[in-house]
Motif scaffolding. Structure first.
Motif, mmCIF file in Angstrom:
data_model
loop_
_atom_site.group_PDB
_atom_site.id
_atom_site.type_symbol
_atom_site.label_atom_id
_atom_site.label_comp_id
_atom_site.label_asym_id
_atom_site.label_seq_id
_atom_site.Cartn_x
_atom_site.Cartn_y
_atom_site.Cartn_z
ATOM 1 N N ILE A 21 1.101 -1.137 -0.097
ATOM 2 C CA ILE A 21 0.028 0.003 0.326
ATOM 3 C C ILE A 21 0.632 1.449 -0.146
ATOM 4 O O ILE A 21 0.886 2.420 -0.695
ATOM 5 N N PHE A 22 2.425 1.227 0.866
ATOM 6 C CA PHE A 22 2.412 2.114 0.759
ATOM 7 C C PHE A 22 3.189 2.705 -0.571
ATOM 8 O O PHE A 22 3.510 3.749 -0.621
ATOM 9 N N PHE A 23 3.801 1.305 -1.079
ATOM 10 C CA PHE A 23 4.739 1.403 -2.678
ATOM 11 C C PHE A 23 3.775 2.392 -3.576
ATOM 12 O O PHE A 23 3.268 2.860 -4.299
ATOM 13 N N HIS A 24 2.222 1.727 -3.837
ATOM 14 C CA HIS A 24 0.984 2.300 -4.780
ATOM 15 C C HIS A 24 0.875 3.908 -4.111
ATOM 16 O O HIS A 24 1.111 3.886 -4.954
ATOM 17 N N ASP A 25 0.773 4.073 -2.980
ATOM 18 C CA ASP A 25 0.650 5.775 -2.867
ATOM 19 C C ASP A 25 1.716 6.259 -2.936
ATOM 20 O O ASP A 25 1.587 7.954 -3.657
ATOM 21 N N HIS A 26 2.855 5.774 -2.986
ATOM 22 C CA HIS A 26 3.899 6.587 -3.735
ATOM 23 C C HIS A 26 4.425 6.366 -5.017
ATOM 24 O O HIS A 26 4.280 8.209 -5.482
ATOM 25 N N ALA A 27 3.961 5.406 -5.767
ATOM 26 C CA ALA A 27 3.622 5.585 -7.283
ATOM 27 C C ALA A 27 2.842 6.698 -8.139
ATOM 28 O O ALA A 27 2.953 6.915 -8.977
ATOM 29 N N LEU A 28 1.916 6.373 -6.575
ATOM 30 C CA LEU A 28 0.765 7.649 -7.210
ATOM 31 C C LEU A 28 0.759 8.546 -7.062
ATOM 32 O O LEU A 28 -0.127 9.783 -8.168
ATOM 33 N N LEU A 29 1.439 9.320 -5.889
ATOM 34 C CA LEU A 29 2.023 10.717 -5.751
ATOM 35 C C LEU A 29 2.729 11.172 -6.825
ATOM 36 O O LEU A 29 2.217 12.180 -7.692
#
Length: 228
Positions: A21-29
């Motif tokens: 989830i952290f990586f998903h949010d990081h890539a989305l940002l």
């Protein structure tokens, strides 16, 4: 499990899913920042009246828009590689579960506990209890201890299946003649739902998976009752 109007990912129940989830949010940002920047530049280009009749080349800007995307890709690639190795790591499991995919149900084996074996079928709608979930509940749940390292071995008896639990960040293909493995760590009690995420052949509908996470003493009692 997913609920109505749930636009994000499911709440995580394992450290690996938290990292996903952290990586998903990081890539989305990063994606949002690129979209805003490119959108702003396109908007300004459409509506400006600047003319430079001496402009023959733009080496500096070409250098910038070649190097900058490479740096941005590094910010995505390095966390992604770290997460890839974390997902592949097997850390001295306390319990090993073997899962075998059939058309259209799963079989499970606890080889370390006197070879406990059982099949897990989806409960038909007309037999479902009032507190059950349609197309997700099974008549034999997997019981696993929380706060313990779990290893799962996945294979298939007929066609390719995929053992998937979104809340745990687990997706393993079950291929006939091959044994795949992964590990996960459940950090809270509860029921976690998943299903086969492959198109496993003609008339394939649902192959649900239900994990019941419980304290270790409850798991030991469950093992003892199934051995007796």
């Amino acid at each position: 499990m997913s609920t109505w109007a749930n636009l994000g990912l499911q709440d995580s129940a394992s450290p690996l899913m938290e990292q996903l989830i952290f990586f998903h949010d990081h890539a989305l940002l990063i994606l949002v920042m690129i979209t805003v920047l490119v959108g702003y530049l396109m908007f300004m280009l459409f509506f400006n009246n600047y003319v430079n009749r001496f402009l023959l080349h733009g080496q500096l800007i070409e250098l910038i828009w070649t190097i900058l995307p490479a740096i941005i890709l590094l910010f995505i690639a390095l966390p992604s590689l770290r997460l890839l190795y974390l997902l592949d790591e097997i850390n001295e499991p306390s319990v090993t579960l073997k899962s075998i995919g059939h058309q259209w149900y799963w079989s499970y084996e606890y080889s370390a506990f006197n070879n406990i074996e059982f099949d897990s079928y989806m409960i038909p709608t007309n037999e479902l209890s009032t507190d059950g979930f349609r197309l997700l509940d099974v008549h034999n749940r997997i019981v696993l201890p929380m706060n313990s390292q779990i290893r799962i071995l996945v294979t298939a008896a007929d066609v390719i299946h995929s053992w998937t639990i979104p809340a745990l960040g687990v997706k393993v293909d079950g291929t006939p003649g091959r044994l795949n493995q992964t590990n996960f760590f459940i950090n809270r009690p509860g029921l976690f739902y998943g299903r086969c995420s492959e198109s496993c052949g003609a008339n394939h509908s649902f192959m649900p998976i239900v994990i019941e996470s419980a304290p270790v003493n409850y798991f030991i009692k469950w093992i003892s009752s199934n051995n007796s």
